[in-house]
Design a protein around this motif. Structure first.
Motif, PDB file in Angstrom:
ATOM      1  N   UNK A  66       0.823  -1.200   0.000  1.00  0.00           N
ATOM      2  CA  UNK A  66       0.000   0.000   0.000  1.00  0.00           C
ATOM      3  C   UNK A  66       0.862   1.257   0.000  1.00  0.00           C
ATOM      4  N   UNK A  67       0.268   2.333  -0.495  1.00  0.00           N
ATOM      5  CA  UNK A  67       0.978   3.599  -0.616  1.00  0.00           C
ATOM      6  C   UNK A  67       0.336   4.675   0.246  1.00  0.00           C
ATOM      7  N   UNK A  68       1.208   5.437   0.900  1.00  0.00           N
ATOM      8  CA  UNK A  68       0.794   6.647   1.583  1.00  0.00           C
ATOM      9  C   UNK A  68       1.351   7.837   0.795  1.00  0.00           C
ATOM     10  N   UNK A  69       0.729   8.973   0.918  1.00  0.00           N
ATOM     11  CA  UNK A  69       1.184  10.216   0.269  1.00  0.00           C
ATOM     12  C   UNK A  69       1.326  10.093  -1.240  1.00  0.00           C
ATOM     13  N   UNK A  70       0.378   9.428  -1.890  1.00  0.00           N
ATOM     14  CA  UNK A  70       0.365   9.393  -3.354  1.00  0.00           C
ATOM     15  C   UNK A  70       0.202  10.787  -3.937  1.00  0.00           C
ATOM     16  N   UNK A  71      -0.312  11.708  -3.114  1.00  0.00           N
ATOM     17  CA  UNK A  71      -0.496  13.077  -3.571  1.00  0.00           C
ATOM     18  C   UNK A  71       0.828  13.747  -3.915  1.00  0.00           C
ATOM     19  N   UNK A  72       1.935  13.281  -3.324  1.00  0.00           N
ATOM     20  CA  UNK A  72       3.255  13.836  -3.662  1.00  0.00           C
ATOM     21  C   UNK A  72       3.555  13.572  -5.132  1.00  0.00           C
ATOM     22  N   UNK A  73       3.260  12.359  -5.587  1.00  0.00           N
ATOM     23  CA  UNK A  73       3.476  11.996  -6.992  1.00  0.00           C
ATOM     24  C   UNK A  73       2.481  12.721  -7.890  1.00  0.00           C
ATOM     25  N   UNK A  74       1.204  12.717  -7.488  1.00  0.00           N
ATOM     26  CA  UNK A  74       0.168  13.328  -8.324  1.00  0.00           C
ATOM     27  C   UNK A  74       0.405  14.826  -8.507  1.00  0.00           C
ATOM     28  N   UNK A  75       0.848  15.481  -7.451  1.00  0.00           N
ATOM     29  CA  UNK A  75       1.106  16.922  -7.535  1.00  0.00           C
ATOM     30  C   UNK A  75       2.173  17.230  -8.576  1.00  0.00           C
ATOM     31  N   UNK A  76       3.216  16.414  -8.638  1.00  0.00           N
ATOM     32  CA  UNK A  76       4.285  16.630  -9.615  1.00  0.00           C
ATOM     33  C   UNK A  76       3.798  16.338 -11.034  1.00  0.00           C
ATOM     34  N   UNK A  77       3.003  15.300 -11.181  1.00  0.00           N
ATOM     35  CA  UNK A  77       2.450  14.980 -12.499  1.00  0.00           C
ATOM     36  C   UNK A  77       1.543  16.105 -12.981  1.00  0.00           C
ATOM     37  N   UNK A  78       0.751  16.660 -12.063  1.00  0.00           N
ATOM     38  CA  UNK A  78      -0.130  17.787 -12.424  1.00  0.00           C
ATOM     39  C   UNK A  78       0.668  19.007 -12.879  1.00  0.00           C
ATOM     40  N   UNK A  79       1.915  19.083 -12.416  1.00  0.00           N
ATOM     41  CA  UNK A  79       2.798  20.187 -12.816  1.00  0.00           C
ATOM     42  C   UNK A  79       3.645  19.833 -14.039  1.00  0.00           C
ATOM     43  N   UNK A  80       3.275  18.721 -14.710  1.00  0.00           N
ATOM     44  CA  UNK A  80       3.995  18.245 -15.901  1.00  0.00           C
ATOM     45  C   UNK A  80       5.463  17.952 -15.597  1.00  0.00           C
ATOM     46  N   UNK A  81       5.683  17.325 -14.441  1.00  0.00           N
ATOM     47  CA  UNK A  81       7.040  16.968 -14.055  1.00  0.00           C
ATOM     48  C   UNK A  81       7.235  15.454 -14.163  1.00  0.00           C
ATOM     49  N   UNK A  82       8.305  15.035 -14.811  1.00  0.00           N
ATOM     50  CA  UNK A  82       8.716  13.641 -14.742  1.00  0.00           C
ATOM     51  C   UNK A  82       9.468  13.451 -13.428  1.00  0.00           C
ATOM     52  N   UNK A  83       9.541  12.207 -12.966  1.00  0.00           N
ATOM     53  CA  UNK A  83      10.028  11.953 -11.606  1.00  0.00           C
ATOM     54  C   UNK A  83      11.132  10.907 -11.592  1.00  0.00           C
ATOM     55  N   UNK A  84      12.217  11.236 -10.912  1.00  0.00           N
ATOM     56  CA  UNK A  84      13.253  10.259 -10.597  1.00  0.00           C
ATOM     57  C   UNK A  84      12.945   9.727  -9.203  1.00  0.00           C
ATOM     58  N   UNK A  85      12.603   8.468  -9.121  1.00  0.00           N
ATOM     59  CA  UNK A  85      12.191   7.853  -7.862  1.00  0.00           C
ATOM     60  C   UNK A  85      13.384   7.094  -7.282  1.00  0.00           C
ATOM     61  N   UNK A  86      13.957   7.619  -6.206  1.00  0.00           N
ATOM     62  CA  UNK A  86      15.151   7.034  -5.621  1.00  0.00           C
ATOM     63  C   UNK A  86      14.801   6.120  -4.444  1.00  0.00           C
ATOM     64  N   UNK A  87      15.473   4.980  -4.396  1.00  0.00           N
ATOM     65  CA  UNK A  87      15.250   4.062  -3.296  1.00  0.00           C
ATOM     66  C   UNK A  87      16.532   3.281  -3.012  1.00  0.00           C
ATOM     67  N   UNK A  88      16.489   2.472  -1.978  1.00  0.00           N
ATOM     68  CA  UNK A  88      17.615   1.619  -1.607  1.00  0.00           C
ATOM     69  C   UNK A  88      17.159   0.167  -1.584  1.00  0.00           C
ATOM     70  N   UNK A  89      18.117  -0.734  -1.404  1.00  0.00           N
ATOM     71  CA  UNK A  89      17.784  -2.145  -1.247  1.00  0.00           C
ATOM     72  C   UNK A  89      17.300  -2.368   0.186  1.00  0.00           C
ATOM     73  N   UNK A  90      16.117  -1.870   0.432  1.00  0.00           N
ATOM     74  CA  UNK A  90      15.563  -1.923   1.786  1.00  0.00           C
ATOM     75  C   UNK A  90      14.091  -2.307   1.732  1.00  0.00           C
TER      76      UNK A  90
END
Length: 266
Positions: A66-90
């Protein structure tokens, strides 16, 4: 699987012990052994979860990841922003690809091509199930540049906590208190292609269930000094590890270049 992997094969137990001794010098041997055993249980769970990705239903996947704060992604998409999603092996990074079912944008993930062609094809098949596509390091720049020229918004995932080849390392900094070379590709590419940078933090709720929270690192990467974004990412990963170390991938030789720090970074 745990009995086979831990007690019989002893898969990379020496590496796990060396890593834990390095980053947790103040922990007792009993505590490090507890972390080690919990880690191997989790590693086995992730292996089964990865295989189950081929047949699990969308509804079951969304219930378990499940996802929390999907609005963070949606807000950037609404601003026509592509996203670099950074994560770790965690935690779990295998099931993050279900994210694509929530947004109508292309999904990519940068990966190292597997030597075994069968497993390489299998991994790509799992990702494609959720309209996410694996691209090699060499394919990343042309793929994302083409998307930008065509006006195609995308979310591109970078697992950015690995150890780069020492001859190609541009930046050294402390990670878990030890100076090592770090990948800066996600940051530099975000600046070059004008992408926003988001960190995703995955927490294991219980066996087979995870919760991911999105944290904005930089809406406009170009506004940040070099390596600020990378440093911010590493601090967030460290916080995850300190909170629950058993869910980090300790079998990686993450600190293998620690004795080769160039003079300019000492």
């Amino acid at each position: 699987m745990y009995v086979l992997l831990y007690y019989i094969i002893g898969y990379r137990k020496k590496t796990v012990k060396e890593n834990l001794d390095l980053v947790f010098p103040d922990k007792s041997e009993a505590e490090k052994k507890r972390i080690t055993k919990a880690f191997y249980h989790h590693l086995c769970d992730m292996t089964v979860e990865a295989m189950k990705s081929l047949t699990i239903s969308d509804a079951e996947m969304k219930k378990r990841f499940q996802f929390q704060s999907l609005d963070v992604i949606q807000d950037l998409i609404d601003k026509d922003r592509s996203i670099a999603l950074m994560c770790a092996h965690y935690g779990s990074w295998e099931w993050i690809f279900v994210l694509q079912s929530y947004f109508n944008v292309k999904g990519y993930a940068v990966y190292k091509k597997l030597r075994n062609p069968y497993f390489d094809k299998l991994v790509k098949k799992i990702r494609a199930k959720y309209d996410s596509y694996l691209i090699t390091t060499k394919e990343t720049v042309p793929t994302l540049m083409r998307a930008k020229v065509n006006g195609d918004l995308n979310i591109c995932g970078f697992v950015s906590d690995q150890s780069p080849k020492i001859q190609s390392a541009h930046y050294w900094t402390e990670f878990m208190g030890i100076k090592v070379p770090v990948y800066t590709g996600a940051e530099m590419l975000s600046k070059r292609i004008d992408m926003s940078v988001v960190f995703f933090k995955t927490k294991r709720i219980k066996r087979g269930y995870y919760e991911t929270t999105f944290e904005l690192i930089a809406e406009n990467a170009k506004e940040y000094d070099n390596y600020d974004i990378t440093d911010t990412f590493l601090r967030k990963v460290e916080a995850q590890i300190y909170e629950a170390p058993q869910y980090y991938l300790w079998t990686h030789k993450r600190w293998k270049h620690r004795d080769k720090v160039p003079a300019e970074f000492q």
